[in-house]
Design a protein around this motif. Structure first.
Motif, PDB file in Angstrom:
ATOM      1  N   GLU A  50      35.137  39.792  82.975  1.00 51.20           N
ATOM      2  CA  GLU A  50      34.318  40.437  81.948  1.00 51.20           C
ATOM      3  C   GLU A  50      34.368  41.955  82.101  1.00 51.20           C
ATOM      4  O   GLU A  50      34.405  42.689  81.109  1.00 51.20           O
ATOM      5  CB  GLU A  50      32.874  39.944  82.045  1.00 51.20           C
ATOM      6  CG  GLU A  50      32.697  38.483  81.655  1.00 51.20           C
ATOM      7  CD  GLU A  50      31.240  38.049  81.719  1.00 51.20           C
ATOM      8  OE1 GLU A  50      30.372  38.912  81.972  1.00 51.20           O
ATOM      9  OE2 GLU A  50      30.976  36.848  81.511  1.00 51.20           O
ATOM     10  N   GLU A  51      34.376  42.425  83.346  1.00 52.42           N
ATOM     11  CA  GLU A  51      34.412  43.864  83.597  1.00 52.42           C
ATOM     12  C   GLU A  51      35.731  44.473  83.129  1.00 52.42           C
ATOM     13  O   GLU A  51      35.754  45.565  82.542  1.00 52.42           O
ATOM     14  CB  GLU A  51      34.197  44.150  85.076  1.00 52.42           C
ATOM     15  CG  GLU A  51      32.827  43.771  85.606  1.00 52.42           C
ATOM     16  CD  GLU A  51      32.670  42.292  85.916  1.00 52.42           C
ATOM     17  OE1 GLU A  51      31.538  41.878  86.239  1.00 52.42           O
ATOM     18  OE2 GLU A  51      33.669  41.541  85.818  1.00 52.42           O
ATOM     19  N   MET A  52      36.840  43.772  83.394  1.00 50.73           N
ATOM     20  CA  MET A  52      38.137  44.257  82.931  1.00 50.73           C
ATOM     21  C   MET A  52      38.180  44.304  81.403  1.00 50.73           C
ATOM     22  O   MET A  52      38.637  45.292  80.802  1.00 50.73           O
ATOM     23  CB  MET A  52      39.276  43.375  83.462  1.00 50.73           C
ATOM     24  CG  MET A  52      40.658  43.785  82.955  1.00 50.73           C
ATOM     25  SD  MET A  52      42.005  42.712  83.528  1.00 50.73           S
ATOM     26  CE  MET A  52      42.233  43.339  85.200  1.00 50.73           C
ATOM     27  N   ASN A  53      37.711  43.247  80.766  1.00 53.64           N
ATOM     28  CA  ASN A  53      37.697  43.220  79.307  1.00 53.64           C
ATOM     29  C   ASN A  53      36.850  44.350  78.727  1.00 53.64           C
ATOM     30  O   ASN A  53      37.245  45.006  77.753  1.00 53.64           O
ATOM     31  CB  ASN A  53      37.164  41.868  78.813  1.00 53.64           C
ATOM     32  CG  ASN A  53      38.246  40.808  78.771  1.00 53.64           C
ATOM     33  OD1 ASN A  53      39.405  41.092  78.494  1.00 53.64           O
ATOM     34  ND2 ASN A  53      37.872  39.572  79.044  1.00 53.64           N
ATOM     35  N   ALA A  54      35.678  44.573  79.318  1.00 51.41           N
ATOM     36  CA  ALA A  54      34.784  45.616  78.812  1.00 51.41           C
ATOM     37  C   ALA A  54      35.444  46.988  78.901  1.00 51.41           C
ATOM     38  O   ALA A  54      35.341  47.805  77.976  1.00 51.41           O
ATOM     39  CB  ALA A  54      33.466  45.599  79.588  1.00 51.41           C
ATOM     40  N   TYR A  55      36.121  47.244  80.024  1.00 52.54           N
ATOM     41  CA  TYR A  55      36.821  48.529  80.175  1.00 52.54           C
ATOM     42  C   TYR A  55      37.971  48.637  79.181  1.00 52.54           C
ATOM     43  O   TYR A  55      38.148  49.669  78.515  1.00 52.54           O
ATOM     44  CB  TYR A  55      37.346  48.665  81.606  1.00 52.54           C
ATOM     45  CG  TYR A  55      38.087  49.964  81.850  1.00 52.54           C
ATOM     46  CD1 TYR A  55      37.416  51.115  82.230  1.00 52.54           C
ATOM     47  CD2 TYR A  55      39.467  50.038  81.667  1.00 52.54           C
ATOM     48  CE1 TYR A  55      38.091  52.310  82.432  1.00 52.54           C
ATOM     49  CE2 TYR A  55      40.163  51.220  81.861  1.00 52.54           C
ATOM     50  CZ  TYR A  55      39.459  52.356  82.249  1.00 52.54           C
ATOM     51  OH  TYR A  55      40.142  53.538  82.430  1.00 52.54           O
ATOM     52  N   GLY A 273      44.520  49.389  79.141  1.00 47.12           N
ATOM     53  CA  GLY A 273      43.188  49.435  79.728  1.00 47.12           C
ATOM     54  C   GLY A 273      43.021  48.411  80.837  1.00 47.12           C
ATOM     55  O   GLY A 273      42.454  48.702  81.897  1.00 47.12           O
ATOM     56  N   CYS A 274      43.511  47.199  80.606  1.00 47.01           N
ATOM     57  CA  CYS A 274      43.464  46.162  81.646  1.00 47.01           C
ATOM     58  C   CYS A 274      44.249  46.603  82.879  1.00 47.01           C
ATOM     59  O   CYS A 274      43.814  46.411  84.019  1.00 47.01           O
ATOM     60  CB  CYS A 274      44.037  44.851  81.114  1.00 47.01           C
ATOM     61  SG  CYS A 274      42.995  43.971  79.938  1.00 47.01           S
ATOM     62  N   ALA A 275      45.412  47.200  82.652  1.00 49.77           N
ATOM     63  CA  ALA A 275      46.248  47.652  83.765  1.00 49.77           C
ATOM     64  C   ALA A 275      45.568  48.761  84.551  1.00 49.77           C
ATOM     65  O   ALA A 275      45.596  48.768  85.794  1.00 49.77           O
ATOM     66  CB  ALA A 275      47.599  48.133  83.240  1.00 49.77           C
TER      67      ALA A 275
END
Length: 402
Positions: A50-55, A273-275
């Motif tokens: 969830e944190e990766m997606n939010a970023y 962003g995920c990377a």
């Protein structure tokens, strides 16, 4: 041409509409995350948090064939930390390697030297021959661990004999099957290759693990190479992507080949962003992953299980035959556990979402299988003799006898 009625358009729109969410999707995803934590097949199976997606959702909304700001920032950052002039975002590691080879290679005939177990040689569908018209020269390391200049030098093809394909590239892989090439050997290979005008390429799909284990900077690890491919979706846990780095002219040409290969993507900001999140928050988790792999090896050795390739970073390859067990038995019994474990053969790969309990449960299963075999009368001297072969393939798939 008759006019389209609203009702007819609504019918067409209804036919085209698609919903990929099932009624149980949320519950299914929870189950999937649990399954991933107990899967030793690969590190490509990790999923965004969830944190990766939010970023990632806050990234820019450009078109990468033209210009995508977040993706450009990612490319520049990876180029900077590796000591190269420019970077290029590609969807896969295979495409990155193949674009790199095609960009370096101008006009056949030519050949590419690799380790006999290298991904470029074994796992990219013959891409070097198909895309670049290149002959591959696979070499088996004399030390059974990594290539050295002593292995490579006698296999270099040079001269103007019309019967041969001169060597233009030496492509190393670090890590290879989880093992690390000593940097001194990398430097020696590079120094000698460059003195002969041979290009150095690194398949650094898991080079992040080398930095985490050795303490060498990314620049130190990449300096011996003209180009480096760095995967973001394996150990780092991003959902997609690889960065290819090199000189500005090299990347300019590589971008052209990326388009030619069908790899030009559009709104890649989310992926970038995920990377970026993975580089910042997942890279620090790699030492924990290495510790899990070492714990797995320790437990297997205590049971008397053979180790085909040790846990230097995130994976190891094991052999259950010394305790009378076959791979297919392990795979089937692991799938039947109350909380199943997934694997498919000799490779055991730990990742950032691996559960420590899964390792203990796997060791417990091997212990149970060993006890069952012993109770049935199996003895160590019953183990099949090891065949001495020139090439030892540590990848063994689990196949149940017919």
């Amino acid at each position: 041409m008759p006019s389209l009625t609203d009702d007819r358009f609504a019918e067409i729109a209804q036919e085209i509409a698609c919903d990929v969410h099932t009624k149980t999707q949320d519950d299914d995803n929870i189950i999937k995350v649990q399954e991933i934590s107990r899967t030793f097949v690969s590190d490509t199976i990790t999923v965004p948090t969830e944190e990766m997606n939010a970023y990632a959702l806050r990234a820019s909304l450009g078109d990468d064939v033209y210009f995508e700001p977040s993706t450009a920032l990612l490319e520049t950052h990876v180029a900077k930390i590796t000591g190269k002039e420019a970077g290029l975002f590609l969807p896969t590691g295979t495409m990155s390697n193949q674009v790199a080879l095609r960009t370096h290679l101008q006009q056949p005939p030519y050949s590419v030297i690799t380790d006999a177990q290298a991904h470029i040689y074994r796992m990219e569908a013959g891409g070097a021959a198909f895309h670049s018209g290149a002959n591959s020269i696979p070499i088996i390391p004399a030390n059974e661990h990594h290539l050295t200049w002593e292995d490579i030098e006698p296999r270099i093809v040079s001269g103007t004999d019309v019967h041969v394909a001169p060597t233009r590239i030496i492509a190393l892989e670090n890590t290879l099957n989880g093992t690390i090439i000593p940097q001194d050997d990398v430097i020696e290979i590079s120094k000698n290759a460059r003195s002969r005008g041979i290009i150095m390429h690194l398949d650094g799909a898991r080079i992040w693990h080398v930095a985490a284990e050795t303490g060498l900077s990314m620049k130190e690890l990449c300096d011996p190479f003209e180009s480096v491919s760095l995967c973001l979706s394996k150990g780092l846990g991003a959902p997609i992507g690889t960065i290819l780095v090199g000189s500005k002219p090299f990347i300019t040409k590589a971008r052209w080949f990326r388009k030619l290969f069908g790899g030009g993507m559009r709104q890649t900001g989310y992926m970038a962003g995920c990377a970026a999140y993975a580089l910042t928050y997942n890279f620090p988790m790699l030492p924990r992953v290495h510790a899990l792999a070492k714990r797995m090896q320790q437990g297997l050795e205590q049971l008397g299980v053979g180790i085909l390739s040790p846990a230097e970073t995130c994976m190891l390859f094991y052999d259950p035959s010394p305790i009378g067990v076959e791979y297919w038995e392990v795979v089937e019994r692991a799938a039947q556990l109350p909380d199943p474990i997934k694997l498919n053969g000799s490779r055991l790969l730990m990742h950032i979402q691996t559960s420590p309990q899964a390792i203990e449960d796997f060791l417990g299963l091997l212990r149970t299988l060993k006890e069952e075999k012993t109770a049935a009368g199996w003895k160590p001297e019953n183990a099949p003799p090891k065949k001495k072969t020139l090439f030892r393939d540590v990848y063994v798939k689990a196949v149940r006898p017919a």
